[in-house]
Design a protein around this motif. Structure first.
Motif, PDB file in Angstrom:
ATOM      1  N   LEU A  40      52.093  49.416 -12.415  1.00 43.93           N
ATOM      2  CA  LEU A  40      51.251  48.830 -13.463  1.00 43.93           C
ATOM      3  C   LEU A  40      51.611  47.363 -13.547  1.00 43.93           C
ATOM      4  O   LEU A  40      52.726  47.036 -13.928  1.00 43.93           O
ATOM      5  CB  LEU A  40      51.516  49.504 -14.815  1.00 43.93           C
ATOM      6  CG  LEU A  40      51.247  50.999 -14.906  1.00 43.93           C
ATOM      7  CD1 LEU A  40      51.668  51.500 -16.271  1.00 43.93           C
ATOM      8  CD2 LEU A  40      49.793  51.284 -14.675  1.00 43.93           C
ATOM      9  N   ASP A  41      50.706  46.486 -13.223  1.00 46.96           N
ATOM     10  CA  ASP A  41      51.100  45.087 -13.174  1.00 46.96           C
ATOM     11  C   ASP A  41      49.966  44.187 -13.638  1.00 46.96           C
ATOM     12  O   ASP A  41      48.926  44.112 -13.022  1.00 46.96           O
ATOM     13  CB  ASP A  41      51.505  44.720 -11.747  1.00 46.96           C
ATOM     14  CG  ASP A  41      52.162  43.350 -11.682  1.00 46.96           C
ATOM     15  OD1 ASP A  41      52.448  42.792 -12.743  1.00 46.96           O
ATOM     16  OD2 ASP A  41      52.383  42.856 -10.561  1.00 46.96           O
ATOM     17  N   LEU A  42      50.176  43.550 -14.759  1.00 47.32           N
ATOM     18  CA  LEU A  42      49.268  42.493 -15.199  1.00 47.32           C
ATOM     19  C   LEU A  42      50.145  41.447 -15.845  1.00 47.32           C
ATOM     20  O   LEU A  42      50.583  41.595 -16.973  1.00 47.32           O
ATOM     21  CB  LEU A  42      48.234  43.001 -16.204  1.00 47.32           C
ATOM     22  CG  LEU A  42      47.336  41.913 -16.789  1.00 47.32           C
ATOM     23  CD1 LEU A  42      46.509  41.285 -15.685  1.00 47.32           C
ATOM     24  CD2 LEU A  42      46.453  42.452 -17.875  1.00 47.32           C
ATOM     25  N   ARG A  43      50.473  40.431 -15.136  1.00 50.14           N
ATOM     26  CA  ARG A  43      51.426  39.441 -15.642  1.00 50.14           C
ATOM     27  C   ARG A  43      50.769  38.589 -16.729  1.00 50.14           C
ATOM     28  O   ARG A  43      49.641  38.158 -16.622  1.00 50.14           O
ATOM     29  CB  ARG A  43      51.932  38.557 -14.505  1.00 50.14           C
ATOM     30  CG  ARG A  43      52.621  39.381 -13.436  1.00 50.14           C
ATOM     31  CD  ARG A  43      53.410  38.524 -12.481  1.00 50.14           C
ATOM     32  NE  ARG A  43      54.105  39.363 -11.528  1.00 50.14           N
ATOM     33  CZ  ARG A  43      55.271  39.929 -11.750  1.00 50.14           C
ATOM     34  NH1 ARG A  43      55.877  39.730 -12.904  1.00 50.14           N
ATOM     35  NH2 ARG A  43      55.852  40.696 -10.839  1.00 50.14           N
ATOM     36  N   ARG A  80      46.738  40.989 -26.858  1.00 50.46           N
ATOM     37  CA  ARG A  80      47.357  39.668 -26.917  1.00 50.46           C
ATOM     38  C   ARG A  80      46.288  38.634 -27.231  1.00 50.46           C
ATOM     39  O   ARG A  80      45.254  38.561 -26.550  1.00 50.46           O
ATOM     40  CB  ARG A  80      48.028  39.347 -25.574  1.00 50.46           C
ATOM     41  CG  ARG A  80      48.634  37.947 -25.492  1.00 50.46           C
ATOM     42  CD  ARG A  80      49.421  37.798 -24.209  1.00 50.46           C
ATOM     43  NE  ARG A  80      48.605  38.060 -23.037  1.00 50.46           N
ATOM     44  CZ  ARG A  80      47.843  37.148 -22.440  1.00 50.46           C
ATOM     45  NH1 ARG A  80      47.778  35.920 -22.923  1.00 50.46           N
ATOM     46  NH2 ARG A  80      47.131  37.464 -21.371  1.00 50.46           N
ATOM     47  N   ALA A  81      46.502  37.850 -28.274  1.00 51.38           N
ATOM     48  CA  ALA A  81      45.531  36.821 -28.654  1.00 51.38           C
ATOM     49  C   ALA A  81      45.518  35.720 -27.605  1.00 51.38           C
ATOM     50  O   ALA A  81      46.555  35.150 -27.274  1.00 51.38           O
ATOM     51  CB  ALA A  81      45.889  36.246 -30.026  1.00 51.38           C
ATOM     52  N   ILE A  82      44.336  35.414 -27.064  1.00 48.29           N
ATOM     53  CA  ILE A  82      44.202  34.331 -26.088  1.00 48.29           C
ATOM     54  C   ILE A  82      43.431  33.150 -26.666  1.00 48.29           C
ATOM     55  O   ILE A  82      43.400  32.077 -26.063  1.00 48.29           O
ATOM     56  CB  ILE A  82      43.512  34.823 -24.802  1.00 48.29           C
ATOM     57  CG1 ILE A  82      42.104  35.337 -25.109  1.00 48.29           C
ATOM     58  CG2 ILE A  82      44.352  35.895 -24.121  1.00 48.29           C
ATOM     59  CD1 ILE A  82      41.297  35.665 -23.861  1.00 48.29           C
ATOM     60  N   MET A 134      48.652  43.883 -20.907  1.00 49.96           N
ATOM     61  CA  MET A 134      48.093  43.497 -22.194  1.00 49.96           C
ATOM     62  C   MET A 134      46.597  43.214 -22.046  1.00 49.96           C
ATOM     63  O   MET A 134      46.121  42.831 -20.975  1.00 49.96           O
ATOM     64  CB  MET A 134      48.798  42.254 -22.736  1.00 49.96           C
ATOM     65  CG  MET A 134      50.313  42.388 -22.863  1.00 49.96           C
ATOM     66  SD  MET A 134      50.816  43.575 -24.126  1.00 49.96           S
ATOM     67  CE  MET A 134      50.584  42.589 -25.601  1.00 49.96           C
ATOM     68  N   THR A 135      45.867  43.395 -23.141  1.00 50.77           N
ATOM     69  CA  THR A 135      44.436  43.123 -23.173  1.00 50.77           C
ATOM     70  C   THR A 135      44.194  41.832 -23.944  1.00 50.77           C
ATOM     71  O   THR A 135      44.594  41.718 -25.113  1.00 50.77           O
ATOM     72  CB  THR A 135      43.677  44.287 -23.849  1.00 50.77           C
ATOM     73  OG1 THR A 135      43.889  45.483 -23.095  1.00 50.77           O
ATOM     74  CG2 THR A 135      42.189  43.992 -23.911  1.00 50.77           C
TER      75      THR A 135
END
Length: 505
Positions: free
Chosen positions: A6-9, A203-205, A175-176
């Motif tokens: 599972l990888d989303l940096r 996660r707030a972007i 994170m989304t």
């Protein structure tokens, strides 16, 4: 499991004051495809299938024996082999039908586990109906093994995935990305909560507030966030591939503005999430009832007596009775260690305040020297507590045996007797000293509406590391939102917190 599975940096940077830019160019485009979601889903399917297969074939093996070792395969072995395969397929279909792997429920809360239980009961209910309709008589021992073993293995498997996912999210991965929309104070509250509650996976972007982004300084510790004008939220969320838009509180234009935003986000992969201002009300107390397009939100008011509290008391007495019997050798060993470690009584008695202000004597294994109370005044200047409670990590009054007892909360075991007497509960607010109660102001006194607990939300969320305000907030939340299921979860988390010695000194 490899961490690459599972990888989303994350592109998150170290904490710094929020800066709201007037341009949307600062928003980093999110990944076109979130491969970790697909890998997580397939991983959970594989784990579920393995858990069910182990449970079903173990039940068949224990009930009917090993046909290979017996040297012959009977008709019953073949029949139950087919039944086992059918049961595996139906069970997996039920897990999918109840949406037990829905991403929004994975990693947080009890909904995921509730749906696993629901699908299990649905599977065996359907099995019973089919058996009745076709006059089948399956072996009860087979079902009695397969059902609980399968449910246990499923929950364990989900728990392993949850722990793994939390570890990745703690590192800023999986994170989304979300754009948080609303009034500035509401936006800051939500951004702060998303940051501290990383386990929910958002996660707030970027942020969007009415008016100019330079309306005033923002003093909140979080990552640097760009600003998006309100009328550009839908377009930017699609162009930058934000997977969620979170509406914090209200918007200018009220419900019509939220409805228009929903229309603009149609036919996209963006979630629309409404954050309620009922921040201290647990989900089970909130009920939606739409009537002719008018959504009515019912909030159950907390009650401090009645059937549910009687069940809580029965649960306390049952668990404590068993615990006192099981831990009796531990009690004896600790008593010897305390007596050999320093002169004085084994049990320390202290007056505390219980439900509705009633005072009682709380019991603990003595972890300090006998004259600890007399020496307290000399140590006041070294206080490392939260302003109300005195705490000192290297307190010279603590004995050698006491340091070990405190590290693993063993000094609190005699409070099981307080629970049996009815002074305390297994789970509840922290039992306060009379001197603390004298300083209570406003709603803080609501902590006394129920019995204090040996453990509680305060213990599994940092204990001595908590500020006074956080300790009060957690206790008040528990008082108004407790449930038996929640108590069981707190007890399970307490065991983990004790082993990790979180905030114990």
């Amino acid at each position: 499991m490899s961490s690459a599975f599972l990888d989303l940096r994350s592109t998150a940077r170290p904490a710094s004051p929020v800066e709201l830019f007037s341009t949307v160019a600062e928003i980093a485009p999110q990944p076109r495809r979130l491969g970790w979601r697909r890998r997580l889903a397939w991983g959970m399917i594989a784990t579920d299938a393995a858990a069910i297969a182990i449970a079903v074939f173990t039940a068949q093996l224990l009930r009917f024996g090993d046909p290979v070792r017996a040297g012959a395969v009977s008709t019953a072995d073949v029949a139950y082999g087919l039944i086992s395969i059918a049961l595996i397929v139906v069970w997996l279909v039920a897990l999918a039908a109840t949406r037990s792997r829905l991403l929004r429920n994975t990693g947080t809360g009890m909904v995921e586990y509730q749906r696993v239980l629901q699908s299990t009961l649905l599977t065996f209910g359907a099995f019973a109906v089919v058996a009745y309709l076709f006059q089948l008589q399956p072996a009860r021992g087979y079902l009695a093994i397969a059902l609980p073993l399968g449910l246990m293995l499923l929950i364990v498997g989900r728990g392993v995935w949850r722990t793994y996912l939390h570890a990745l999210r703690r590192a800023g991965r999986c994170m989304t990305g979300a754009i948080v929309v609303g009034e500035q104070d509401d936006v800051l509250r939500v951004v702060s909560q998303l940051r501290s509650h990383y386990r929910i996976g958002y996660r707030a972007i970027a942020v969007s507030t009415p008016g100019s982004p330079h309306a005033g300084p923002v003093e909140e510790a979080t990552e640097v966030l760009p600003f998006v004008p309100l009328d550009e939220v839908a377009r930017v969320s699609k162009s930058r591939r934000a997977r969620a838009v979170i509406v914090a509180g209200s918007l200018p234009g009220g419900n019509d503005a939220i409805r228009r935003l929903g229309w603009e986000l149609e036919n996209s992969q963006v979630e629309l999430i409404l954050m309620s201002r009922l921040t201290d009300v647990a989900g089970p107390r909130i009920h939606m009832r739409p009537i002719n397009g008018l959504p009515m939100v019912h909030v159950d008011l907390p009650r401090y007596s009645g059937y549910s509290h009687a069940v809580k008391r029965l649960f306390d007495v049952s668990v404590v009775t068993v615990a006192l019997v099981l831990f009796s050798p531990v009690f004896a060993a600790i008593a010897v260690a305390v007596r050999l470690g320093s002169p004085g009584p084994v049990i320390f008695r202290q007056e505390r305040v219980g439900a509705h202000g009633a005072r009682f004597t709380m019991l603990k294994f003595r972890s300090m020297v006998v004259d600890a109370e007399a020496r307290l005044a000399q140590l006041r200047a070294l206080d490392e507590g939260n302003g109300v409670l005195f705490k000192l990590k290297d307190d010279p009054r603590v004995t050698r045996a006491g340091r070990f007892l405190r590290a693993y909360s063993l000094d609190e075991l005699p409070q099981l007797w307080n629970v049996l007497r009815g002074d305390m509960s297994l789970v509840g607010p922290r039992p306060p000293l009379p001197s603390e109660v004298e300083q209570y102001e406003g709603p803080v006194s609501r902590r006394l509406l129920t019995r204090p607990g040996i453990t509680g939300l305060w213990q599994v969320n940092g204990r001595s590391n908590l500020s006074w305000e956080d300790s009060v907030r957690l206790d008040l939340y528990y008082v108004e939102n407790w449930s038996i299921t929640g108590d069981i979860v707190v007890l399970a988390k307490t065991a983990k917190a004790v082993l990790h010695r979180d905030g114990a000194y």
